[in-house]
Motif scaffolding. Structure first.
Motif, short mmCIF file in Angstrom:
data_model
loop_
_atom_site.label_atom_id
_atom_site.label_comp_id
_atom_site.label_asym_id
_atom_site.label_seq_id
_atom_site.Cartn_x
_atom_site.Cartn_y
_atom_site.Cartn_z
N ASP A 107 7.06 -0.62 5.07
CA ASP A 107 8.83 -1.13 5.03
C ASP A 107 8.98 -0.06 4.03
N VAL A 108 10.52 -0.45 3.50
CA VAL A 108 11.43 0.69 3.33
C VAL A 108 10.88 0.25 1.60
N GLU A 130 -0.07 -7.39 0.20
CA GLU A 130 -0.84 -6.93 1.72
C GLU A 130 -0.18 -6.10 1.72
N PRO A 131 -1.80 -4.92 2.43
CA PRO A 131 -1.03 -4.44 3.64
C PRO A 131 0.01 -4.87 4.91
N PRO A 161 -0.81 1.71 -3.12
CA PRO A 161 -1.62 0.73 -3.97
C PRO A 161 -1.86 -0.70 -3.85
N PRO A 162 -2.71 -1.56 -3.90
CA PRO A 162 -2.42 -3.16 -3.98
C PRO A 162 -1.56 -3.66 -4.20
N ARG A 163 -0.80 -3.61 -5.82
CA ARG A 163 0.12 -4.19 -6.48
C ARG A 163 1.60 -4.48 -5.38
#
Ligand code: GLN
Ligand code: ZN
Length: 759
Positions: free
Chosen positions: A91-92, A85-86, A80-82
């Motif tokens: 990452d973990v 940024e993609p 989800p965008p919250r």
């Protein structure tokens, strides 16, 4: 070749190593490297054990930091965008943020929702789909693990959640749209995924589509054809796995999808076999899930071979042997239970033993029964030992069950009459205030219990210290001004274990942990034999609490359905029979409480809804016996005794008729998070008895204010007449601390007073 394989292995570790590692990492005590290293070691160990046991194919991708559905979301780039940024590769920390929330929580950092995985007690992280959701490979974890296992020399079978189950389990966020429409853009990414695995030299991949055992809408059924035609011919073979039930009306569909193999669960859906055999095309592998992956009972190898041998004649090398589902739902290793007596132990099998059973069965099929004669003998002896053991059948329980009559499942008079008697006797104000049972489980309370268990303090000392805790809770509640008090449950470590320990027919493990969600595990008791109550279980505590106050103290019991749902249940009689035995034991307790002068008794059923079968057609049968058991437990009292029940959820629409049939005088439910509308079901059904909609969300550190509570109750009064409303928190207060509890409950009482003066 007939193969022995596994669908998934417990990931938490035999001493919950993963739990401790995760929690150390989250607390900042461990760095990522250490966490990664622990996980790697656990995986290697688990593969090794399965390999040594003799499995031909070892699952890879069943390991997860937190949850395998969340793994799938990150693998497919569904973040989800919250959460920022993609990232090229998720990452973990983003992964953990999705599971647990980030920053101060709140809107921006709220964790993704968590919900139950089918009808198990495992919880998964719900994928969130945005409009125009795009998919891409955004994690290498699976590919790395495949390489890791290959480097160690294992024959691997990667495990994936299939595209349709993945979409089905997810949730649309923002503007509503049909999530099935995402299949189009999702499929190419699954295609890439399969391609990557193929280039890694994978021969078989396991694709889980457990939704094939559900009632599916027509468009979802049709989508299966499309999806799997799109994924066919990728240079590797697919084993389509289904579990937790029978294929039923999806049998034809599942058998004819263009994949190389099909796995069916013959533990929970044995009846499906004939039809599957009729439908299965002659080129396909059938993986027979004969060893129950969800319980702790030893397999009856003789019976399993009776089923498998004809399959071998029919299918030859196209037959595979497996557990019914992933062993995620079973504890790890019976060898870690030195304290369990040998007899009981001989009836059990945990994950490690289940793997051995699968391998033994395969060997019997390939090399003949003689090759495993010893194992078959031990298995047969265990089965007959269990059948004949005098710890299982109790004639007095049997004769009592036979005597249960309709009168025992019915209050003497209707609610309308009872309510009048109760009003006269209890003299409660309008909008009575109460709590759900537990008060904060402080570290000093835990220490007293631990010291007593370990023999460091005497029974008398224990009693005195617990009584002091009860006195503290009673005094606090009087100060807050609550109307109906509770004793606070200080003596209970767990609402099931506390009762199980006092009932015949229950056993407890030391290390039988099963993952519930993330690092959280549960250790369900084992119900192995007929259940009876040795002596009153709660009466002394409640009576003591009542002796301290002139207000009413509410007795507090866990209901029969919840005791059943949160245990490993014997498999040698219907669940409904075991539940009835629990109900009869509780009935005695309810009557003893009444005898001791306790006029209000709560029978908690938080797991009532969980017991609903996956298929709608089976709901009424379940609701029938579950309601009856609750009533057997709770109706053996006079009109003036007020029975409460409690359920910590707010989804009642489809079961409101059964909730009403429980005929509890008062039901307290969770509503604070979802607002008053949830009472709509109660209004539509014209629910006749009293309701306590929760007005304080005990899961959140936020405290309600008077206006919010007054607002919620006024809203509730649009659905349930005000004279039948109670005011209470959503659930027990055991996880909160005293200052919060004081603030919340004083506010709750103030809100009740305001409502009363408004009248
Ligand atoms: N009486 C129990 C408590 O207050 C109920 C717990 C529950 O609903 N899960 O803790
Ligand atoms: Zn609850």
């Amino acid at each position: 070749m007939i193969l022995a394989h596994n669908l998934g292995f417990p990931r938490i570790g035999s001493h919950r190593e993963l739990k401790w590692a995760l929690e150390s990492y989250w607390k900042g005590r461990w760095n990522q490297e250490k966490l990664t290293q622990t996980a790697k070691e656990l995986r290697a160990l688990h593969w090794q054990r399965q390999h040594e046991a003799g499995l031909d194919l070892i699952p890879v991708g069943d390991f997860s930091w937190y949850d395998h559905v969340l793994d799938m979301s990150t693998l497919l780039g569904v973040v989800p965008p919250r959460f920022g940024e993609p990232q090229d590769e998720v990452d973990v920390d983003t992964y953990f943020a999705m599971a647990r929330g980030q920053g101060s929580g709140g809107e921006g950092g709220a964790a993704c929702e968590m919900t139950k995985w089918f009808n198990t007690n495992y919880h998964y992280i719900v994928p969130e789909f945005q409009p125009q959701q795009d998919f891409r490979l955004a994690s290498n974890a699976l590919f790395n693990q495949v390489a890791e296992a290959q480097a160690l020399g294992f024959s691997v079978k990667p495990v994936l959640l299939g595209p349709l189950s993945f979409l089905w389990l997810g949730k649309v966020k923002g503007e509503a749209f049909d999530k099935l429409s995402l299949l189009e853009s999702l499929l190419p990414v699954y295609g890439q995924l399969l391609h990557r695995l193929q280039t890694q030299g994978v021969e078989w991949v396991q694709i889980d589509e457990p939704i094939l055992v559900l009632d599916l809408p027509a468009d979802w059924k049709a989508a299966f054809e499309k999806a799997y035609s799109g994924l066919a011919n990728r240079g590797l073979k697919c084993l389509l796995t289904t579990y937790f039930g029978a294929l039923g009306d999806n049998t034809h569909l599942a058998c004819h999808l263009p994949v190389e193999g099909l796995h069916i669960d013959l533990a929970s859906g044995p009846e499906q076999l004939t039809k599957v055999l009729d439908e299965l095309p002659p080129y396909k592998v059938l993986s027979a899930g004969v060893v129950d992956g969800r319980n702790i009972w030893r397999n009856d190898l003789e019976a399993s071979l009776g089923l498998l041998e004809p399959l071998r004649e029919r299918l030859g090398e196209r037959l595979w042997v497996a557990p019914s589902c992933s062993l995620l739902h079973s504890p790890m290793d019976l060898a870690l239970e030195p304290a369990l007596d040998e007899e009981l132990k001989s009836w059990l099998a945990f994950a490690v033993q289940k793997i051995e059973e699968v391998v033994t069965l395969k060997q019997a099929l390939v090399e003949g029964r003689n090759s495993v004669a010893g194992a078959l003998e031990v298995s047969a002896a265990a089965q007959s030992g269990r059948r004949q053991s005098d710890r299982i059948y109790r004639p007095e329980v049997r004769s009592r069950m036979a005597k249960v009559n309709p009168e025992m499942a019915r209050r003497r008079h209707d609610y309308s009459i009872r309510a009048q008697v109760q009003r006269e006797q209890l003299k409660l104000p309008p909008y009575p205030t109460t709590t759900i049972g537990s008060f904060p489980q402080t570290s000093s309370i835990r220490k007293i219990r631990r010291d007593f268990k370990a023999g460091r303090i005497s029974e008398q000392e224990y009693r005195l210290q617990m009584e002091a805790e009860i006195a503290r809770a009673i005094e606090a509640q009087e100060n807050y001004g609550l109307d109906v008090l509770v004793h606070g449950e200080a003596e209970r470590n767990d609402m099931v274990e506390y009762f199980g320990e006092q009932l015949e027919g229950f056993a407890f493990t030391h290390n039988g942990w099963v993952q519930s969600y993330g690092s959280r595990c549960v250790k369900p008791p084992i119900i192995y034999g007929d259940v009876t109550r040795r002596q009153p279980m709660t009466v002394a505590w409640i009576r003591y609490a009542q002796s301290l106050t002139s207000r009413r103290v509410k007795g507090m019991l866990t209901g029969p359905v919840t005791l059943l749902q949160w245990s490993f249940v014997r498999d040698d009689q219907p669940y409904s029979d075991t539940c009835l035995q629990l109900a009869l034991a509780l009935r005695d307790e309810v009557q003893d409480l009444e005898q001791a002068g306790i006029k209000i008794i709560q029978v908690d059923e938080p797991a009532f809804r969980e017991g609903l079968p996956l298929r709608r057609t089976e709901w009424e049968h379940y609701l029938d016996w579950a309601v009856r058991c609750f009533r057997v437990a709770s109706t053996g009292v006079g009109d003036g005794t007020q029975i409460h029940t409690h359920m910590c959820y707010s989804e009642f629409n489809d079961i409101i008729h059964a909730i009403a049939a429980l005929d509890a005088d008062v039901i307290t439910i969770e509503t604070s998070r979802s607002g008053g509308e949830l009472l709509e079901a109660f209004a539509a059904f014209e629910y006749p008895n009293e309701v306590g909609p929760g007005v304080y969300d005990i899961h959140s550190p936020a405290l309600p204010n008077v206006n919010q509570i007054v607002g919620l109750i006024k809203k509730a009064a649009e659905y349930v007449p005000a004279e039948r409303l109670w005011i209470n928190p959503d659930c027990g207060l055991k996880t909160r601390d005293w200052p919060e509890v004081e603030a919340a409950l004083c506010t709750l009482v103030a809100a009740a007073q305001e409502l009363r003066t408004d009248e």
